[in-house]
Every structure is written in structure tokens, then in C-alpha cells.
Design an enzyme around this catalytic site. Structure first.
Site, short mmCIF file in Angstrom:
data_model
loop_
_atom_site.label_atom_id
_atom_site.label_comp_id
_atom_site.label_asym_id
_atom_site.label_seq_id
_atom_site.Cartn_x
_atom_site.Cartn_y
_atom_site.Cartn_z
CD GLU A 129 -15.41 -54.31 -10.61
OE1 GLU A 129 -16.41 -53.58 -10.74
OE2 GLU A 129 -15.12 -54.88 -9.54
CD GLU A 133 -13.69 -50.88 -15.72
OE1 GLU A 133 -14.52 -51.63 -15.16
OE2 GLU A 133 -13.79 -49.64 -15.71
CB CYS A 155 -21.22 -53.78 -7.04
SG CYS A 155 -19.84 -54.30 -6.09
CB SER A 170 -15.51 -50.60 -12.06
OG SER A 170 -16.11 -51.43 -13.03
CE LYS A 201 -27.13 -53.37 -4.81
NZ LYS A 201 -26.12 -53.22 -5.85
CD GLU A 231 -27.46 -49.95 -8.29
OE1 GLU A 231 -28.08 -50.90 -7.73
OE2 GLU A 231 -26.26 -50.02 -8.57
CD GLU A 285 -27.34 -42.83 -14.15
OE1 GLU A 285 -28.40 -42.20 -14.31
OE2 GLU A 285 -26.62 -42.71 -13.14
CB CYS A 334 -24.24 -56.91 0.76
SG CYS A 334 -23.88 -55.82 -0.57
FE1 HC1 Z 1 -24.64 -56.74 -2.66
FE2 HC1 Z 1 -23.99 -56.96 -5.09
S1 HC1 Z 1 -22.93 -57.97 -3.36
S2 HC1 Z 1 -24.02 -54.97 -3.97
O1 HC1 Z 1 -23.35 -56.11 -1.62
O2 HC1 Z 1 -22.39 -56.47 -5.99
O3 HC1 Z 1 -27.11 -55.22 -2.08
O4 HC1 Z 1 -25.71 -59.15 -1.26
O5 HC1 Z 1 -26.61 -57.91 -4.54
O6 HC1 Z 1 -25.88 -55.87 -7.28
O7 HC1 Z 1 -24.11 -59.68 -6.47
C1 HC1 Z 1 -26.19 -55.84 -2.17
C2 HC1 Z 1 -25.34 -58.22 -1.67
C3 HC1 Z 1 -25.60 -57.44 -4.21
C4 HC1 Z 1 -25.13 -56.30 -6.48
C5 HC1 Z 1 -24.08 -58.64 -5.99
#
Ligand code: HC1
Length: 573
Positions: free
Chosen positions: A278, A281, A298, A318, A357, A360, A365, A502
Site C-alpha cells: 500500500e 501504491e 482492509c 487501495s 471478515k 469477505e 474475487e 478492530c
Molecule cells: Fe483488523 Fe486487519 S487490522 S482489518 O482491523 O487490516 O479484523 O485486528 O486482522 O486483515 O492485520 C480486523 C484487526 C485485521 C486484516 C490486519
């Protein structure tokens, strides 16, 4: 300050206090059900009623303001009877399958029934029997357990500005539901799970995927590995009675090993990898006139929110996959190759503080090796349940280290778990990539903390990076609207769907309102995250030797063709 008397106890309290707050100061706990500080202050459930001298009827302490000379009584016969009747009426239409309820022993209704000494329900009558909505990969809704407190509605509508659920119908038919009572999977729910965290009972819960993991662990054909997100390590201990903000990284790794995972990896390592990709990028977009601001990608709740509400910003996102998805792709390519394992047999479990998640991981994709990058996502709460199921004595486990080769992370990877963390981690690296020399500063406190939107101008090798950080989708909306109105412009923005980031994800341990009303759990967990960062020998992603090795042995350089193939994704309008 004003003088008030509560149960004959004379105290001085700030003039903007409610009776509930004043009573707390006098060490008097008034029971509440719908009230959740700063989120749901509507005085709807009447559980907190008190007698106020001179008032014609009982008053809701959570919304009744103090005033000079106010006299309040919290335990008169009329108050006790009113609270008990209210509670019995709620219980009369509540599915009382407490033994098998996921919130048993952590249910605010159960606790009230015990505290108010309710032994019989005098008003048993007709009971709702409504279908359970379990079609979402993230959130299950059981209206038969709902107590109509409206906390979830306030969270979804006012804090997150998503508005996927609301109160519908009237009288006995009143329910909390979606538009046209559609499944959550068919409305613009972003799967953030914040509704679960504020639900006092078991009406909202995460989709339980524990059995899929037990099944995989029992399958000798599979090589089952696990990774843990940054925020899990500062919250899991709460499920085992530890204080909020306890750091249990070593015990968590030990418990996962005992559960039978072949390897226990650290998602923070992939967070370092994300910063390399990132950061590159960002530099490329700035140098080559690419689309700015670059916005972090993320947080899957944020991505879905963006897709539904701000499609015009999709090109700003991103292209980096989120760290745990990157990790899954690395495990099914580099790791599988290096260890001579058929990638189809590598089964990746992610332990995340996040319910989105789960959604996700199912996105088609995100399967660049031909297999899903991640096979199953479990929340922090589900991991705790697995550990409890096996009888592991978590609190006495000796600490264990993450497994190599992907178990070493920098402090920058750890701070991803708190709002502002991705931004700070990126700044630590981007500045040094631009200048080619170590920076004097490592901590960028201007992007830390719980202000809804944080802005900073950061000097990086003669270039001023204009940065902004938003956490919680209501704040993201405000920020994006400002940009659309031409009132702000930035180079780089971090957005996390959950308020606080998170650490306060929808899959984290649930603290009841009796805790949340008086303490900001996000501060305690964030403090632990920053302590973990300070304790680590390497605090910058580009200095992580495992990341250097990964580029040397496999990816070549950040932004390479192979990196794009495995670590990046695309968004469609
Ligand atoms: Fe997260 Fe991440 S910080 S998104 O907040 O970018 O869920 O903890 O795992 O994938 O590393 C959540 C936390 C996590 C991702 C990372």
C-alpha cells in the site's frame, strides 16, 4: 455543580448529569436495559425508573436531568414493583432457552432477572414465534429473543449510518427488522456486527463456523493452519475473566497449538506486507498523478459501505487485499510450494475480531490461487468457545511464540488493530522509502485516539502528506461528504468500519452496558495494542526480516506482477 439527594445521600454532581450518573457517583446502581451511553439514550424500557420528589409519575433515571435541590428515591416499593412488572412483561414474550443461548451467563436480561429476584412470571401469555434470519454469512438475527431495546437500531442507524434495521409494526407485533422483513443478506447491511456488540441478549449473534473448523482439524487429508488478527490478542483474555486490555498473545498461540492447528501464524506479518504494497501504491499514485486520496481497503465493512453508498470513491480504494486475505494467498502459494504441500490441501483459518471478515472470505474475487484465500473466519468469541469446549485452562497456559516463517511481525503490524494504526504504520515506512534513510520519529500520535475524524499534515522527506483517519461509518460518511463538497482534500485516508477500529470489532468479547456505560473499553484495548508495539524489537514494516525474505524469495519487489496477482484485488461498480 448542583446539590442533589439520592436515597438520603447528599452529593454534588456536574449540572449536566442525569439521575443515573448521579446515582453512580453515590455508589447506587440503578438497573438499566435499553440505555447505552452515547449510543441509545431514549428512556424506552422503563427499567431504570425512580421516584423524583414533586414529579407526578416515576421517571426514567437514564434521561432525567439533575437540578439544584433534586431529591430522588431509587428503592421505594412503587419503584421496585414497577421495575419487576416491566421485567416480567418482557420475559413473558422472551424465548427462555437460556441453557443453549450463546449469551447465557453474559445476558443482561438474565442478569436483571437474577438481580431483581424474579422467580415467577405472572403474565405468561401469547408468545411470538418468528423465523430466524441466518442467511447472512456474518450475522444471525433471532427476533424471538429480541427485547425491543433499540440499541441495535441506534447503532446501525445513528452511529454507522447504515440503517439496515429499524423498528416495525406496533403493539405486540412490534419487531426490529429489515425493510420488507428481508434477510440481512438482501439489504445493505455491511456485516460489521456492531449490532451484536450492543445487543443485551442473544437476539443478534455471529454466524457460528466452529464446526467447520473442528471438521477440518479432524480431516487427515488437510494441512490446517491458523492466523490471528492484531486486535484478538488484546481482547481474548476478557472471555476468560481477565481485565479489559490484558495482552494474551503467548497464551493465545499456545491454545491454538493445543487445538491442533499445524501452524499458528500472525496476521500482523501480513499487515507488514500490506504496508509494503500500500505504501508503494501511495508513492506511485502521488508521483505519477494517480487517483487521490488513496483510501485503505482492509476493513471489509467499510468496503461494502463504500460499494453501497459511495461508488464514486471505488477508484480511490487501495487495490491491496486486506492483510489476512493476503496471508491466505501467500500460504496457498509460497508456503505450500516451499513445504511441498498441495495448495488444495492447505486449509486457512483466520481468527478475527470482525464479523464482516466472514463475508469477505466468501467474496469470489479473493481466491487468486484458484482456491479461496481464507477458508473459514472465526471471531474472537468463537475462538474462546472452542477453547472452553476442550477444557484447556487458558489462564495457566505457558506463553508460546508464533510459528515461522510467517510468525514475526513489526510493531507497525500490531497497531493496525486500533484506529489510526494503518496510517501510522504506513507513515513509518513511506517516509523512509522516500528518503532512503531512517526517520527521527517513530510514533505519530496525531493520528491516534478516539476523535471521530483525525487530520494531520506529516512532513516526509520534503513532502507534506495530508492525511485523515475516520473510524465508525458515520464518521466515514462525514469525511467523504466533506471531500465531495470540495471542503477537504487529502493524499491518504484510513477508514475502519468499527468505532475505535478492530479492537472494537463486531466479533470481540461483549462487555455489558454495566461496564460500557462507565468505561470506554476501546481505550483499554488500544492501550494494550500500543504497549505491544513498544515491546517489539522491530517497529517498522520494511525492517521485518520475514518480509524482506518474502520479497527476495518470492515476490521480487513491492508492486511486482506476482504481488499484483496474489496480493491485490479489484472493485466493480
Ligand atoms: Fe483488523 Fe486487519 S487490522 S482489518 O482491523 O487490516 O479484523 O485486528 O486482522 O486483515 O492485520 C480486523 C484487526 C485485521 C486484516 C490486519
Amino acid at each position: 455543580m448542583v446539590n442533589v439527594t439520592i436515597d438520603n445521600c447528599k452529593i454534588q454532581v456536574p449540572a449536566n448529569y442525569t439521575v443515573l450518573e448521579a446515582a453512580k457517583q453515590a455508589n447506587i446502581d440503578i438497573p438499566t436495559l435499553c440505555f447505552l451511553k452515547d449510543i441509545n439514550e431514549v428512556g424506552a424500557c422503563r427499567m431504570c425508573v425512580v421516584e423524583v420528589k414533586g414529579a407526578r409519575s416515576l421517571q426514567a433515571a437514564c434521561v432525567y436531568p439533575v437540578s439544584e435541590g433534586l431529591e430522588v428515591y431509587t428503592q421505594t416499593p412503587a419503584v421496585r414493583e414497577a421495575r419487576k412488572v416491566t421485567l416480567e412483561l418482557i420475559l413473558s414474550n422472551h424465548e427462555k432457552k437460556c441453557l443453549t443461548c450463546v449469551r447465557s451467563e453474559n445476558c443482561e436480561l438474565q442478569r436483571l432477572a437474577k438481580d431483581l429476584n424474579v422467580k415467577d412470571i405472572r403474565f405468561e401469555g401469547e408468545m411470538s414465534n418468528l423465523p430466524i434470519d441466518d442467511l447472512s454469512p456474518s450475522v444471525v438475527r433471532d427476533p424471538n429473543k429480541c427485547v425491543l431495546c433499540r440499541r441495535c437500531v441506534s447503532m446501525c442507524k445513528n452511529v454507522q449510518t447504515v440503517g439496515a434495521i429499524d423498528v416495525t409494526e406496533r403493539g405486540f407485533r412490534t419487531t426490529v427488522s429489515t425493510a420488507f422483513n428481508k434477510p440481512l443478506s438482501e439489504v445493505p447491511c455491511v456485516n460489521c456486527g456492531q449490532c451484536i456488540n450492543v445487543c443485551p441478549v442473544g437476539a443478534l449473534r455471529e454466524k457460528d463456523d466452529i464446526d467447520k473448523v473442528w471438521e477440518a482439524l479432524a480431516n487427515p487429508e488437510l494441512h490446517v493452519v491458523v492466523q490471528t488478527a492484531p486486535a484478538v490478542r488484546v481482547a481474548l483474555g476478557e472471555e476468560f475473566g481477565m481485565p479489559i486490555g490484558s495482552r494474551v498473545t503467548g497464551k493465545m498461540v499456545a491454545a491454538l497449538s493445543r487445538l491442533g492447528f499445524k501452524k499458528v501464524f500472525d496476521t500482523d506479518t501480513a499487515a507488514d506486507l500490506t504496508i509494503m504494497e500500500e505504501g508503494t501504491e501511495l508513492i506511485n499514485r502521488i508521483k505519477n498523478g494517480g487517483k487521490l486520496p488513496l483510501i485503505t481497503s482492509c476493513s471489509p465493512g467499510w468496503i461494502k459501505f463504500c460499494e453501497h453508498n459511495y461508488p464514486e470513491f471505488l477508484d480511490n480504494l487501495s487495490s491491496c487485499k486486506s492483510p489476512h486475505e493476503m496471508f491466505g494467498a501467500v500460504l496457498k502459494s509460497y508456503y505450500a510450494q516451499k513445504n511441498g504441500i498441495d495448495p488444495s490441501k492447505v486449509f486457512v483459518v483466520s481468527i478475527m475480531p470482525c464479523t464482516a471478515k466472514k463475508f469477505e472470505a466468501q467474496r469470489p474475487e479473493l481466491s487468486s490461487t484458484g482456491y479461496p484465500d481464507v477458508d473459514v473466519v472465526l471471531t474472537t468469541r468463537e475462538l474462546a468457545r472452542m477453547i472452553k469446549e476442550t477444557g484447556i485452562d487458558f489462564n495457566s497456559l505457558p506463553d508460546k511464540q508464533f510459528d515461522d516463517p510467517m510468525g514475526e511481525a513489526s510493531g507497525a503490524g500490531v497497531i493496525f488493530g486500533a484506529t489510526g494504526g494503518v496510517m501510522e504504520a504506513a507513515i513509518r515506512t513511506v517516509g523512509e522509502l522516500l528518503s532512503g534513510k531512517p526517520a527521527d520519529k517513530i510514533e505519530y500520535t496525531e493520528v491516534r485516539g478516539l476523535d471521530g475524524i483525525k487530520e494531520a499534515s506529516i512532513e516526509l522527506d520534503g513532502f507534506t502528506l495530508k492525511a485523515a483517519v475516520a473510524h465508525g461509518l458515520g464518521n466515514a460518511r462525514k469525511l467523504l461528504d466533506k471531500i465531495k463538497a470540495g471542503e477537504a482534500d487529502y493524499h491518504f485516508i484510513e477508514i475502519m468500519a468499527c468505532p475505535g477500529g478492530c479492537i472494537n470489532g463486531g466479533g470481540q468479547p461483549i462487555q455489558p452496558s454495566s461496564v460500557r456505560n462507565w468505561k470506554d473499553i476501546r481505550c483499554e484495548r488500544a492501550k494494550a495494542i500500543y504497549e505491544e508495539d513498544e515491546s517489539l524489537p522491530i517497529r517498522k514494516s520494511h525492517e521485518n526480516p520475514k518480509i524482506k525474505m518474502l520479497y527476495e524469495e518470492f515476490f521480487g519487489e513491492p508492486g511486482s506482477h506476482k504481488a499484483h496477482e496474489l496480493l491485490h484485488t479489484h472493485y466493480e461498480k
